[in-house]
Design a protein around this motif. Structure first.
Motif, short mmCIF file in Angstrom:
data_model
loop_
_atom_site.label_atom_id
_atom_site.label_comp_id
_atom_site.label_asym_id
_atom_site.label_seq_id
_atom_site.Cartn_x
_atom_site.Cartn_y
_atom_site.Cartn_z
N LYS A 75 0.84 -1.21 0.00
CA LYS A 75 0.00 0.00 0.00
C LYS A 75 0.87 1.26 0.00
O LYS A 75 0.58 2.22 -0.71
CB LYS A 75 -0.92 0.00 1.23
CG LYS A 75 -2.07 -0.98 1.11
CD LYS A 75 -2.87 -0.97 2.39
CE LYS A 75 -3.76 -2.17 2.51
NZ LYS A 75 -4.33 -2.31 3.84
N LYS A 76 1.94 1.23 0.77
CA LYS A 76 2.86 2.38 0.82
C LYS A 76 3.50 2.59 -0.54
O LYS A 76 3.65 3.72 -1.01
CB LYS A 76 3.95 2.12 1.88
CG LYS A 76 3.56 2.53 3.27
CD LYS A 76 4.74 2.36 4.22
CE LYS A 76 4.27 2.36 5.66
NZ LYS A 76 5.31 1.92 6.59
N LEU A 77 3.87 1.47 -1.17
CA LEU A 77 4.50 1.53 -2.50
C LEU A 77 3.54 2.15 -3.51
O LEU A 77 3.94 2.96 -4.36
CB LEU A 77 4.90 0.11 -2.93
CG LEU A 77 5.82 -0.02 -4.13
CD1 LEU A 77 7.21 0.52 -3.80
CD2 LEU A 77 5.95 -1.48 -4.56
N ALA A 78 2.26 1.78 -3.40
CA ALA A 78 1.23 2.31 -4.31
C ALA A 78 1.12 3.83 -4.16
O ALA A 78 0.97 4.56 -5.15
CB ALA A 78 -0.11 1.65 -4.03
N ILE A 79 1.23 4.31 -2.95
CA ILE A 79 1.16 5.76 -2.69
C ILE A 79 2.42 6.44 -3.26
O ILE A 79 2.34 7.50 -3.89
CB ILE A 79 1.05 6.05 -1.17
CG1 ILE A 79 -0.18 5.37 -0.56
CG2 ILE A 79 1.06 7.55 -0.89
CD1 ILE A 79 -1.51 5.97 -0.90
N THR A 80 3.57 5.80 -3.04
CA THR A 80 4.82 6.37 -3.55
C THR A 80 4.78 6.48 -5.07
O THR A 80 5.27 7.47 -5.64
CB THR A 80 6.01 5.45 -3.13
OG1 THR A 80 5.88 5.16 -1.74
CG2 THR A 80 7.35 6.11 -3.39
N ASN A 81 4.19 5.46 -5.70
CA ASN A 81 4.14 5.46 -7.17
C ASN A 81 3.18 6.50 -7.73
O ASN A 81 3.22 6.80 -8.93
CB ASN A 81 3.73 4.07 -7.68
CG ASN A 81 4.80 3.04 -7.44
OD1 ASN A 81 5.97 3.38 -7.23
ND2 ASN A 81 4.42 1.77 -7.46
N LEU A 82 2.31 7.04 -6.88
CA LEU A 82 1.29 7.98 -7.37
C LEU A 82 1.88 9.22 -8.03
O LEU A 82 1.35 9.71 -9.02
CB LEU A 82 0.37 8.42 -6.22
CG LEU A 82 -0.79 7.51 -5.88
CD1 LEU A 82 -1.62 8.12 -4.76
CD2 LEU A 82 -1.68 7.24 -7.08
N SER A 83 2.98 9.71 -7.46
CA SER A 83 3.56 10.95 -8.00
C SER A 83 4.02 10.78 -9.45
O SER A 83 4.10 11.76 -10.20
CB SER A 83 4.70 11.43 -7.12
OG SER A 83 5.56 10.37 -6.84
N ALA A 84 4.31 9.53 -9.85
CA ALA A 84 4.75 9.29 -11.23
C ALA A 84 3.62 8.72 -12.09
O ALA A 84 3.83 8.40 -13.27
CB ALA A 84 5.93 8.33 -11.22
N ASP A 85 2.45 8.57 -11.50
CA ASP A 85 1.32 7.95 -12.22
C ASP A 85 0.65 8.96 -13.15
O ASP A 85 0.26 10.05 -12.70
CB ASP A 85 0.30 7.44 -11.17
CG ASP A 85 -0.75 6.52 -11.77
OD1 ASP A 85 -1.01 6.63 -12.97
OD2 ASP A 85 -1.31 5.71 -11.01
N VAL A 86 0.55 8.58 -14.43
CA VAL A 86 -0.07 9.51 -15.39
C VAL A 86 -1.56 9.70 -15.12
O VAL A 86 -2.16 10.67 -15.57
CB VAL A 86 0.12 9.04 -16.86
CG1 VAL A 86 1.56 9.21 -17.30
CG2 VAL A 86 -0.35 7.61 -17.05
N TYR A 87 -2.14 8.76 -14.41
CA TYR A 87 -3.56 8.87 -14.10
C TYR A 87 -3.80 9.39 -12.68
O TYR A 87 -4.82 9.13 -12.07
CB TYR A 87 -4.28 7.53 -14.32
CG TYR A 87 -4.23 7.10 -15.75
CD1 TYR A 87 -4.79 7.90 -16.75
CD2 TYR A 87 -3.60 5.93 -16.14
CE1 TYR A 87 -4.72 7.53 -18.08
CE2 TYR A 87 -3.53 5.55 -17.47
CZ TYR A 87 -4.09 6.36 -18.43
OH TYR A 87 -4.02 6.00 -19.74
N PHE A 88 -2.83 10.10 -12.18
CA PHE A 88 -3.02 10.81 -10.92
C PHE A 88 -2.61 12.26 -11.15
O PHE A 88 -1.44 12.55 -11.36
CB PHE A 88 -2.20 10.19 -9.79
CG PHE A 88 -2.43 10.85 -8.46
CD1 PHE A 88 -3.59 10.60 -7.74
CD2 PHE A 88 -1.52 11.74 -7.92
CE1 PHE A 88 -3.82 11.22 -6.51
CE2 PHE A 88 -1.74 12.37 -6.70
CZ PHE A 88 -2.91 12.10 -6.00
#
Lengths: 180, 165
Positions: A101-114
């Motif tokens: 879950k933490k990793l998913a949050i970390t990846n958000l900043s690079a997510d094109v759909y965020f």
């Protein structure tokens, strides 16, 4: 609009099943999508889980007894599928589900759909600090604007307990946002 | 009279807007210091264009592709491998002598016994020790043809030794 009982009846009949299933997907695809998205965070993962959820609904509709509403039954399946997905990912990566879950949050900043701003990312981080049940309740109430009665049916907890949990979750998030 | 009327007024007459309690917390929450994020309820998540138009077809094609229950092939690579291994082992064992029957005394040829006695250097005393005294005295009769005996003695026996005995 088609009544739920009628839709369930059609879903259970061989003759109308496919058509009724199309109606069911049209009705719930967006709501279930957002429910799952707030749990697993990434769009691609949400897509996988949403498809699995609908397939499970299609295959198991005959086991739906009607003790609860179809809507809450599907939400329960979506919730379970999302949690199972996270646990499977944790097993693959040989880490805990909290780490996933933490990793998913970390990846958000690079997510094109965020496209969230800094404050929205911070809000996601704040949500991630909550226990699993409080996260579910907060997301369902705050982002999806579900009624307490509906959430109570989905998560099978009393409305009183639900309100208390939501209140605690809000307090914790406020504290996180203020201190960070 | 007034009191009688009062007993029939069960409702206060006050009403609240629909979903008032549902939205109350959000309203209060939005005024607690984070109005920019908490009032809009925008999570920041977005969805690819046309996603919701295509998801239904994606699900339907997966339902059509997948059978309701998983069918397990009997002839998986693993199963074939195991079956082949077992068959090969059985064939190998059959070809090995471990399944050969132990030869009985009757199946042995005289030559084999003769060769064994010569090769193993079995003395006449050792052979005699295997026989019971009664067998030696009563049962042992030689049915040897006279001509054969004569031929044998001419070939193998030492005359001098025989004369001494």
């Amino acid at each position: 609009m088609i009544k739920e009982a009628e839709l369930v009846e059609q879903l259970k009949s061989e003759q109308h099943k496919d058509k009724a299933f199309g109606t069911l997907m049209s009705l719930y695809k967006e709501r279930l999508y957002w429910h799952i998205r707030h749990i697993v965070k990434s769009h691609d993962d949400t897509d996988d889980v949403l498809q699995n959820t609908f397939i499970k609904v299609y295959r198991n509709i005959n086991h739906f007894k009607g003790d609860s509403k179809l809507f809450s039954w599907m939400y329960r399946i979506a919730t379970n599928e999302s949690i199972t997905f996270i646990n499977k990912r944790a097993k693959q990566l040989q880490v805990s589900s909290e780490e996933v879950k933490k990793l998913a949050i970390t990846n958000l900043s690079a997510d094109v759909y965020f496209e969230g701003k800094t404050i929205q990312l911070k809000l996601q981080k704040a949500i991630a600090t909550l226990p699993e049940k409080q996260q579910l309740i907060f997301n369902m109430k705050y982002f999806q604007d579900l009624k307490y009665k509906e959430i109570s049916e989905i998560l099978e907890i009393t409305e009183g307990g639900l309100k208390a949990s939501y209140h605690i979750a809000v307090k914790k998030i406020e504290a996180y946002l203020t201190n960070n | 009279m007034k009191n009688k009327k009062l007993h029939h007024i069960k409702s206060t007459g006050f009403k609240i807007p629909e979903d008032y309690f549902e939205s109350l917390e959000s309203k209060v929450f939005s005024k607690t210091g984070q109005p920019s994020i908490l009032s809009g309820h925008d999570s920041g998540f977005t969805v690819p264009k046309q996603y919701f138009e295509t998801i239904e077809q994606a699900v339907i094609s997966r339902i059509e592709d997948k059978p309701a229950t998983k069918v397990r092939s009997l002839f998986t690579k693993k199963a074939v491998f195991y079956a082949s291994s077992i068959a090969a082992t059985i064939i190998l064992l059959l070809n090995l002598s471990i399944f050969d029957k132990t030869p009985t005394f009757d199946t042995l040829t005289t030559e084999t016994v003769e060769d064994y006695l010569i090769d193993e250097n079995v003395s006449s005393y050792e052979i005699a020790s295997l026989l019971l005294e009664e067998e030696l005295e009563t049962g042992m009769t030689l049915n040897v043809d006279d001509d054969a005996l004569e031929a044998y003695l001419l070939e193998h026996a030492d005359i001098e030794t025989l004369m001494i005995e």
